[in-house]
Write an enzyme that holds these catalytic residues in place. Structure first.
Site, PDB file in Angstrom:
ATOM      1  N   ARG A  64      -9.970  56.571  31.908  1.00 36.16           N
ATOM      2  CA  ARG A  64      -9.921  57.961  31.448  1.00 36.16           C
ATOM      3  C   ARG A  64     -10.851  58.837  32.302  1.00 36.16           C
ATOM      4  O   ARG A  64     -10.521  59.948  32.679  1.00 36.16           O
ATOM      5  CB  ARG A  64     -10.366  57.995  29.977  1.00 36.16           C
ATOM      6  CG  ARG A  64     -10.189  59.316  29.307  1.00 36.16           C
ATOM      7  CD  ARG A  64     -10.080  59.135  27.820  1.00 36.16           C
ATOM      8  NE  ARG A  64     -11.274  58.538  27.249  1.00 36.16           N
ATOM      9  CZ  ARG A  64     -12.078  59.165  26.372  1.00 36.16           C
ATOM     10  NH1 ARG A  64     -11.790  60.376  25.970  1.00 36.16           N
ATOM     11  NH2 ARG A  64     -13.129  58.566  25.879  1.00 36.16           N
ATOM     12  N   HIS A 108      -4.421  73.763  17.675  1.00 32.63           N
ATOM     13  CA  HIS A 108      -3.981  72.631  16.855  1.00 32.63           C
ATOM     14  C   HIS A 108      -3.170  73.175  15.671  1.00 32.63           C
ATOM     15  O   HIS A 108      -3.569  74.168  15.050  1.00 32.63           O
ATOM     16  CB  HIS A 108      -5.206  71.861  16.348  1.00 32.63           C
ATOM     17  CG  HIS A 108      -4.849  70.668  15.528  1.00 32.63           C
ATOM     18  ND1 HIS A 108      -4.441  69.478  16.105  1.00 32.63           N
ATOM     19  CD2 HIS A 108      -4.789  70.484  14.188  1.00 32.63           C
ATOM     20  CE1 HIS A 108      -4.169  68.610  15.132  1.00 32.63           C
ATOM     21  NE2 HIS A 108      -4.360  69.192  13.974  1.00 32.63           N
ATOM     22  N   ASP A 144     -10.193  66.995  17.825  1.00 32.51           N
ATOM     23  CA  ASP A 144      -9.909  68.154  16.955  1.00 32.51           C
ATOM     24  C   ASP A 144     -11.096  68.518  16.064  1.00 32.51           C
ATOM     25  O   ASP A 144     -10.905  68.939  14.910  1.00 32.51           O
ATOM     26  CB  ASP A 144      -8.664  67.865  16.079  1.00 32.51           C
ATOM     27  CG  ASP A 144      -7.418  67.616  16.908  1.00 32.51           C
ATOM     28  OD1 ASP A 144      -7.307  68.210  18.004  1.00 32.51           O
ATOM     29  OD2 ASP A 144      -6.559  66.825  16.484  1.00 32.51           O
TER      30      ASP A 144
HETATM   31  C1  GRF Z   1       1.538  72.757  19.525  1.00 31.88           C
HETATM   32  O1  GRF Z   1       1.958  72.653  18.190  1.00 31.88           O
HETATM   33  C2  GRF Z   1       0.026  72.663  19.623  1.00 31.88           C
HETATM   34  O2  GRF Z   1      -0.634  73.200  18.510  1.00 31.88           O
HETATM   35  C3  GRF Z   1      -0.198  71.181  19.669  1.00 31.88           C
HETATM   36  O3  GRF Z   1       0.876  70.668  20.421  1.00 31.88           O
HETATM   37  C4  GRF Z   1       1.982  71.572  20.349  1.00 31.88           C
HETATM   38  C5  GRF Z   1       2.321  71.946  21.757  1.00 31.88           C
HETATM   39  O4  GRF Z   1       3.464  72.764  21.827  1.00 31.88           O
HETATM   40  N1  GRF Z   1      -1.493  70.866  20.193  1.00 31.88           N
HETATM   41  P1  GRF Z   1       3.791  73.523  23.181  1.00 31.88           P
HETATM   42  O5  GRF Z   1       3.813  72.462  24.268  1.00 31.88           O
HETATM   43  O6  GRF Z   1       2.715  74.543  23.420  1.00 31.88           O
HETATM   44  O7  GRF Z   1       5.134  74.147  22.992  1.00 31.88           O
END
Ligand code: GRF
Length: 199
Positions: A64, A108, A144
């Site tokens: 990582r 998130h 998160d």
């Molecule tokens: C979103 O729901 C974001 O909150 C989460 O992953 C999803 C990504 O969607 N972390 P996108 O790729 O921005 O359409």
């Protein structure tokens, strides 16, 4: 400020940020790069269509830290000052977080600290909450769990599925993320101006 965006998939939040920088809604000089850890991320094409440089950095068999070191180098090469995670599906290593102190943010799809991690909308439905939503937060070493910057509530309807709830939350994510980045960039610009005024 120069922004760098990390994605792994669809990239709709990335598109919202790129378009808001393009229209001047976010006072940043540019989105300098969109980096994906997946070569087939649909967001890559959307970024290219908008004239944003894209780079694919796959994890392959590296640690990582090695993977993150390459990403940090690409961000630094372009002078990126604010890193926005937008559906980036990896936990950042501590050296990555330390390389951009208070300058990495994430969106998130829940009201943190409720429902971190994956399958977020199903977690919300299983818990029977009536209100969910989305959160923009600073990224720290824990998943998160960094300080919250902004949140938006979304009502959970009786007949919601994980998909219908996700779609309504996603709409709010786009405006919330743009507003949070706009505020950060505005504050940073004012700070830089007051420092140059003092000099
Ligand atoms: C979103 O729901 C974001 O909150 C989460 O992953 C999803 C990504 O969607 N972390 P996108 O790729 O921005 O359409």
């Amino acid at each position: 400020m120069k922004i760098g965006i990390l994605i792994s998939g669809r990239g709709s939040n990335m598109v919202a940020l790129v378009d808001a920088v393009g229209s001047g809604k976010i006072p940043a000089s540019e989105v300098a790069v969109v980096i994906s850890d997946k070569a087939d991320a649909a967001g890559l094409e959307k970024a290219r269509k908008r004239g944003v440089e894209t780079v694919v950095i796959e994890r392959r068999r590296r640690t990582r830290e090695e993977h993150d070191a390459e990403i940090i180098a690409e961000l630094n090469k372009r002078g990126v000052e604010l890193v926005c995670l937008a559906g980036y599906m990896r936990l950042l290593s501590p050296p990555f977080v330390a390389a951009f102190p208070n300058k990495i943010i994430n969106i998130h799809p829940s009201l943190l600290p409720s429902f971190p991690g994956l399958n977020v909308q199903q977690q919300a439905l299983d818990a029977g909450v009536k209100i969910s939503g989305c959160t923009v937060h600073f990224v720290n070493d824990d998943l998160d769990a960094g300080p919250i910057i902004a949140q938006k509530a979304v009502q959970v309807l009786d007949d919601d599925t994980a998909e219908t709830l996700a779609a309504r939350i996603l709409e709010q994510e786009h405006t919330l993320y743009v507003e949070a980045v706009r505020r950060i960039c505005t504050t940073e610009t004012q700070r830089a101006q007051s420092i140059s005024g003092d000099a």
